[in-house]
Design an enzyme around this catalytic site. Structure first.
Site, PDB file in Angstrom:
ATOM      1  N   LYS A 117      -8.220  -1.349  10.650  1.00 30.05           N
ATOM      2  CA  LYS A 117      -7.472  -1.791   9.467  1.00 30.05           C
ATOM      3  C   LYS A 117      -6.239  -0.920   9.287  1.00 30.05           C
ATOM      4  O   LYS A 117      -5.153  -1.419   8.939  1.00 30.05           O
ATOM      5  CB  LYS A 117      -8.373  -1.721   8.232  1.00 30.05           C
ATOM      6  CG  LYS A 117      -7.718  -2.229   6.945  1.00 30.05           C
ATOM      7  CD  LYS A 117      -7.017  -1.145   6.154  1.00 30.05           C
ATOM      8  CE  LYS A 117      -6.407  -1.711   4.878  1.00 30.05           C
ATOM      9  NZ  LYS A 117      -5.605  -0.714   4.144  1.00 30.05           N
ATOM     10  N   GLU A 152       0.832  -1.201   0.000  1.00 30.34           N
ATOM     11  CA  GLU A 152       0.000   0.000   0.000  1.00 30.34           C
ATOM     12  C   GLU A 152       0.869   1.254   0.000  1.00 30.34           C
ATOM     13  O   GLU A 152       1.790   1.400   0.811  1.00 30.34           O
ATOM     14  CB  GLU A 152      -0.947   0.004   1.208  1.00 30.34           C
ATOM     15  CG  GLU A 152      -1.991   1.086   1.124  1.00 30.34           C
ATOM     16  CD  GLU A 152      -3.113   0.908   2.132  1.00 30.34           C
ATOM     17  OE1 GLU A 152      -3.671   1.927   2.566  1.00 30.34           O
ATOM     18  OE2 GLU A 152      -3.428  -0.250   2.476  1.00 30.34           O
ATOM     19  N   ASP A 187       3.541 -14.584  11.725  1.00 31.02           N
ATOM     20  CA  ASP A 187       2.277 -14.992  11.122  1.00 31.02           C
ATOM     21  C   ASP A 187       1.254 -13.869  11.255  1.00 31.02           C
ATOM     22  O   ASP A 187       0.610 -13.728  12.292  1.00 31.02           O
ATOM     23  CB  ASP A 187       1.781 -16.263  11.812  1.00 31.02           C
ATOM     24  CG  ASP A 187       0.535 -16.851  11.159  1.00 31.02           C
ATOM     25  OD1 ASP A 187      -0.093 -16.153  10.346  1.00 31.02           O
ATOM     26  OD2 ASP A 187       0.197 -18.004  11.470  1.00 31.02           O
ATOM     27  N   HIS A 203      -2.520  10.200   0.330  1.00 30.82           N
ATOM     28  CA  HIS A 203      -2.560   8.851  -0.236  1.00 30.82           C
ATOM     29  C   HIS A 203      -2.442   8.877  -1.757  1.00 30.82           C
ATOM     30  O   HIS A 203      -1.692   8.100  -2.348  1.00 30.82           O
ATOM     31  CB  HIS A 203      -3.857   8.157   0.175  1.00 30.82           C
ATOM     32  CG  HIS A 203      -3.988   6.771  -0.376  1.00 30.82           C
ATOM     33  ND1 HIS A 203      -3.296   5.702   0.138  1.00 30.82           N
ATOM     34  CD2 HIS A 203      -4.704   6.281  -1.412  1.00 30.82           C
ATOM     35  CE1 HIS A 203      -3.594   4.612  -0.545  1.00 30.82           C
ATOM     36  NE2 HIS A 203      -4.450   4.936  -1.497  1.00 30.82           N
TER      37      HIS A 203
END
Length: 437
Positions: free
Chosen positions: A279, A85, A295, A392
């Site tokens: 998130k 991202e 993990d 962004h």
């Protein structure tokens, strides 16, 4: 029509690709070329990667970036981050720089207990079951002496076994709830091995327990597995400073602090916002977890379950602005390892640990919690000031240009133009079209 394939895992990598090409790619030579381009020219290194999983046909690359200037408990860190991202590494770096001269990040490992369960059915007399467990518990503990011998030398091992009556949630359902300390190992294989031996001992010894024989009701083991929900393996990270030091993007410190507090309150109030809020936290957490060979799926599952621990999904971060002091903090359940698994195998994972000054598992918990907190702060800062898209999309610009196969000259012109213009996919398409015309 594609027919099932037998013995696919026995084929060589070349043979696997040939089969895929013949059955799914219509002999597409370009796809085959791309797969092979991602093979490592170092044959030993490629063989190492091939052996990580079954049926490897190529490597899938993600960017490996670094975010400097993280002051954590008075030690300066540069964090390794593996993520695709666009704005994540930049946002983390900006947050680190923002807090660098305000005391940095403070962390504390609260607990490090991990757990697993032997899940079993029992439809007999519960009093008999309790009596059996009380009698057999020492044998269950001693049954794993061989497995946990080395772990105990390192200060870890089984902590306790508890009988859980879960029949209110599911008829006839019980657990042997086992808690562990695993030191610097994540401990999944160790815990699962212990659980399976405990389950076998529990089942076999039950055959000679007289009350079970009389009633002809025996415990029936369903499965034995560790849990990725680890609310007793908890770390806290925090930043704080006087409100007067928080002036940003044309906002005075008090206004900015109140906006952050309100934004967190909204994430606490509504799951629709909380999911996206969290998130963003995991953007930072997962990026460092991937870089250190841990993990991220297990951590994701455990963290989101923790966000729902009080019966409603809510924000993982907290904020306050009281008595002139702004505080922003997070508590995360993180079961991590710095030994075992890929940590000893993947060369870039080894590099990550060197970059992080060879942390132990507790220190890694602290570092990763900080990454999540920093990421969330950066996102909230953008949201309550200029908006999330400005930064962004500036970072996303290069992805759009690459998707349009822009030349270096076109890229440089676009970068210069969009310094003062809003970035959107259509705007970039129009700009490149105009250049080419």
């Amino acid at each position: 029509m594609v027919n099932p394939v037998s013995g696919f895992h026995k084929k060589t990598k070349e043979q696997k690709i040939e089969w895929l090409a013949a059955n799914y790619l219509a002999g597409d030579s370009q796809s085959i070329t791309i797969l092979k381009k991602y093979w490592n020219s170092d044959e030993a290194l490629q063989k190492l990667h091939d052996d990580f999983i079954e049926n490897t046909i190529s490597n899938y690359y993600l960017p490996y970036g670094v975010a400097p200037n993280f002051l954590i408990n008075e030690t300066l860190y540069t964090l390794p981050m593996v993520i695709e991202e666009s704005s994540v590494v930049a946002a983390a770096s900006n947050a680190a720089k923002f807090w660098l001269n305000k005391g940095g990040f403070k962390t504390q490992v609260i607990t490090t207990i991990k757990n697993g369960q032997v899940h079993f059915n029992f439809f007999g007399n519960v009093t008999d079951l309790k009596a059996y467990f009380s009698e057999i518990k020492p044998t269950l503990i001693s049954s794993i002496d061989t497995i946990q011998k080395n772990m105990k030398k390192r200060g870890g091992g089984l902590l306790d076994i508890e009988l859980i009556d879960a029949t209110e949630t599911l008829k006839g359902y019980f657990q042997l709830h086992c808690t562990f300390e695993t030191g610097d190992a994540m401990g999944a294989n160790f815990i699962n091995s212990c659980l399976e031996v405990i389950a076998s001992t529990f089942k076999n010894e039950a055959q000679s327990f007289q009350p079970f024989k009389i009633s002809e009701a025996f415990p029936e083991v369903v499965m034995s597995i560790l849990s990725n929900y680890v609310p007793e393996c908890l770390v806290r990270a925090e930043v704080s400073c006087p409100v007067s030091q928080l002036s940003v993007e044309g906002l005075d410190g008090e206004t900015f602090a109140n906006k952050i507090v309100r934004a967190v309150a909204i994430a606490k109030a509504t799951p629709r916002r909380a999911v996206t809020h969290n998130k963003g936290i995991m953007n930072g957490v997962d990026a460092v977890i991937l870089a250190t060979g841990n993990d991220f799926r297990a951590v994701e599952a455990g963290v989101h379950a923790y966000a729902s621990k009080d019966g409603k999904y809510t924000s993982l971060t907290h904020a306050s602005a009281e008595n002139g002091i702004f505080k922003f903090w997070i508590e995360l359940p993180l079961a991590l390892g710095t030994v075992g698994g890929l940590t000893n195998l993947h060369p870039l994972v080894k590099f990550s640990f060197s970059l992080l000054q060879k942390p132990n598992a507790k220190q890694l918990m602290e570092i990763i919690a900080v990454a999540g907190l920093a990421q969330n702060f950066a996102a909230l800062r953008s949201l309550v000031t200029v908006g999330i898209q400005k930064g962004h999309m500036k970072m996303h610009l290069m992805n759009i240009l690459n998707g349009l196969n822009a030349s270096e000259i076109e890229k440089n012109k676009a970068i210069d133009y969009f310094k003062n213009h809003q970035v959107s996919h259509s705007a970039v398409v129009d700009f490149i079209a105009a250049q080419r015309n």
